[in-house]
Design a protein around this motif. Sequence first.
Motif, PDB file in Angstrom:
ATOM      1  N   SER A 103     -46.068  10.454 -32.984  1.00 39.73           N
ATOM      2  CA  SER A 103     -47.051  11.053 -32.088  1.00 39.73           C
ATOM      3  C   SER A 103     -46.305  11.535 -30.858  1.00 39.73           C
ATOM      4  CB  SER A 103     -48.106  10.009 -31.728  1.00 39.73           C
ATOM      5  OG  SER A 103     -48.921  10.491 -30.697  1.00 39.73           O
ATOM      6  N   MET A 104     -46.157  12.849 -30.767  1.00 41.67           N
ATOM      7  CA  MET A 104     -45.260  13.407 -29.744  1.00 41.67           C
ATOM      8  C   MET A 104     -46.059  13.864 -28.532  1.00 41.67           C
ATOM      9  SD  MET A 104     -42.757  16.677 -30.145  1.00 41.67           S
ATOM     10  CE  MET A 104     -41.749  17.241 -28.783  1.00 41.67           C
ATOM     11  N   GLY A 112     -53.931  12.802 -23.121  1.00 36.23           N
ATOM     12  CA  GLY A 112     -53.311  13.438 -21.963  1.00 36.23           C
ATOM     13  C   GLY A 112     -54.304  13.688 -20.845  1.00 36.23           C
ATOM     14  N   VAL A 113     -54.160  14.827 -20.204  1.00 39.61           N
ATOM     15  CA  VAL A 113     -55.057  15.139 -19.095  1.00 39.61           C
ATOM     16  C   VAL A 113     -56.410  15.622 -19.602  1.00 39.61           C
ATOM     17  CG1 VAL A 113     -53.206  15.716 -17.521  1.00 39.61           C
ATOM     18  CG2 VAL A 113     -54.197  17.502 -18.910  1.00 39.61           C
ATOM     19  N   PHE A 114     -56.559  15.803 -20.904  1.00 46.13           N
ATOM     20  CA  PHE A 114     -57.783  16.408 -21.429  1.00 46.13           C
ATOM     21  C   PHE A 114     -58.782  15.321 -21.821  1.00 46.13           C
ATOM     22  CE2 PHE A 114     -54.272  19.279 -22.259  1.00 46.13           C
ATOM     23  CZ  PHE A 114     -54.705  20.393 -21.588  1.00 46.13           C
ATOM     24  N   PRO A 134     -43.348   9.566 -25.099  1.00 47.46           N
ATOM     25  CA  PRO A 134     -44.013   9.948 -23.843  1.00 47.46           C
ATOM     26  C   PRO A 134     -43.474  11.268 -23.322  1.00 47.46           C
ATOM     27  CG  PRO A 134     -42.335   8.322 -23.406  1.00 47.46           C
ATOM     28  CD  PRO A 134     -42.324   8.550 -24.894  1.00 47.46           C
ATOM     29  N   GLY A 135     -44.235  11.896 -22.460  1.00 47.49           N
ATOM     30  CA  GLY A 135     -43.794  13.133 -21.835  1.00 47.49           C
ATOM     31  C   GLY A 135     -44.830  14.218 -21.974  1.00 47.49           C
ATOM     32  N   CYS A 136     -44.715  15.201 -21.087  1.00 44.12           N
ATOM     33  CA  CYS A 136     -45.734  16.256 -21.100  1.00 44.12           C
ATOM     34  C   CYS A 136     -45.109  17.595 -20.747  1.00 44.12           C
ATOM     35  CB  CYS A 136     -46.859  15.927 -20.126  1.00 44.12           C
ATOM     36  SG  CYS A 136     -48.194  17.139 -20.156  1.00 44.12           S
ATOM     37  N   GLU A 162     -43.657  -1.791 -34.146  1.00 42.80           N
ATOM     38  CA  GLU A 162     -42.914  -2.366 -33.030  1.00 42.80           C
ATOM     39  C   GLU A 162     -43.024  -1.482 -31.794  1.00 42.80           C
ATOM     40  OE1 GLU A 162     -39.058  -3.810 -34.092  1.00 42.80           O
ATOM     41  OE2 GLU A 162     -38.267  -3.380 -32.085  1.00 42.80           O
ATOM     42  N   PHE A 163     -43.085  -0.172 -32.011  1.00 45.03           N
ATOM     43  CA  PHE A 163     -43.192   0.752 -30.876  1.00 45.03           C
ATOM     44  C   PHE A 163     -44.666   1.017 -30.628  1.00 45.03           C
ATOM     45  CE2 PHE A 163     -39.359   1.730 -33.339  1.00 45.03           C
ATOM     46  CZ  PHE A 163     -38.425   1.279 -32.428  1.00 45.03           C
ATOM     47  N   THR A 164     -45.215   0.358 -29.631  1.00 46.19           N
ATOM     48  CA  THR A 164     -46.673   0.378 -29.474  1.00 46.19           C
ATOM     49  C   THR A 164     -47.105   1.550 -28.606  1.00 46.19           C
ATOM     50  OG1 THR A 164     -46.432  -1.097 -27.622  1.00 46.19           O
ATOM     51  CG2 THR A 164     -46.968  -2.085 -29.743  1.00 46.19           C
ATOM     52  N   ARG A 165     -48.416   1.758 -28.680  1.00 48.39           N
ATOM     53  CA  ARG A 165     -49.011   2.863 -27.927  1.00 48.39           C
ATOM     54  C   ARG A 165     -48.846   2.639 -26.428  1.00 48.39           C
ATOM     55  NH1 ARG A 165     -55.342   4.722 -28.329  1.00 48.39           N
ATOM     56  NH2 ARG A 165     -55.254   6.243 -26.682  1.00 48.39           N
TER      57      ARG A 165
END
Lengths: 171, 195
Positions: A103-104, A112-114, A134-136, A162-165
């Motif tokens: 999930s990029m 995101g901002v929406f 993460p990132g935008c 292992e890599f959580t939200r």
Amino acid sequence: MGLEQMIPSLAGEGFFTTQVNKVIAWARKNSLWPYPFGTACCAIEMMATLNSRYDLSRFGAEVIRFSPRQSDLLIVSGRVVLKMMPVLAEIYQQMGEPKWVISMGACASTGGVFNTYPQIQGVDQFIPVDVYIPGCPPRPESLIDGVLKIQKIIDGQAERGEFTRPTVEAN
Amino acid sequence: MSDEKKPEPKLPPTHDSHPASTRVLEENQNDLDQLRDKLAGRCSDVSVQFKQTVIKTDRDNVIAALEILKSDPELKFNMITDITAVDNMRRPDFEPERRFTVIHTVYSVERRKRVRLETDLSEGNPRIPTAAAVYKGAAWIEREIYDMYGIEFAGHPDLRRVLLPDYYEHFPLRKDYPLTGRGERDNFVRAEEVE
């Protein structure tokens, strides 16, 4: 791991033993075929990652496939809205096992901002996600890092989930 | 640093002092008079707001007014630029009789003039005749307004949603619809992993 450690006289004789699973995982992780689900600006960064400047083929994941049946890594890069979510779920289901999902970016991971009526607030509500970036939008280095984390999951160095939200602390 | 005085910056001519501006205003006045004359009985007011010509009309006269604007040999407003709508619900002077305003913007390619038609619609009966019979391009724009505001265009050839899925029940640009929706975005079946 192998026989050569148990029988010291065999060491250094030009062969080694291992498990079939590990060989398969080694092959898989070094030839990921991504499906680009690019719906927004994150897709531009994904294209940059594939181009010669960042060159995702150094990590074996350059064979972009536009058929879900031929790919094993789904990169959700961009906003997903009401009308697109059933399409994304179908594409995920059409991919053959084993498969992994990145999930990029902020929109795919959290909306995101929406924070609006058609915008899915994180695709992981409806499809399983292995790695969040993460990132935008995220820089290409971040996407490469995400692919490397997928490789870690494939060869067993990391667990699925292992890599959580990413979470946002309420003020 | 030199002590030389910088020359005064040359200001652009003000609105009043610009010799062309009076001419523009006169032309505007002539245009307004012409529109009032041509649309007599079809509009309640012709004015200039924010440097744009605004024609106030109503549901019964809007299509006739558009036909005149398009077909009159002196007006020649031959292009529909846009149709849009406004929900007046949150305005301090809101009355249910003027809940929605539908705005037709038409343009004359030849004369390079643009006018705006404003039509107020009531909360209980948000219906307006379609402009698709006059301007063919209006059909899709009206579908979009129907999609977002639920304003019905009587006589429209194919009044369906355009952007939102067909199953959608609400009209999201109405001011009484919450920004985050009514749970539509959370209402999907999870695609599970096959173990």
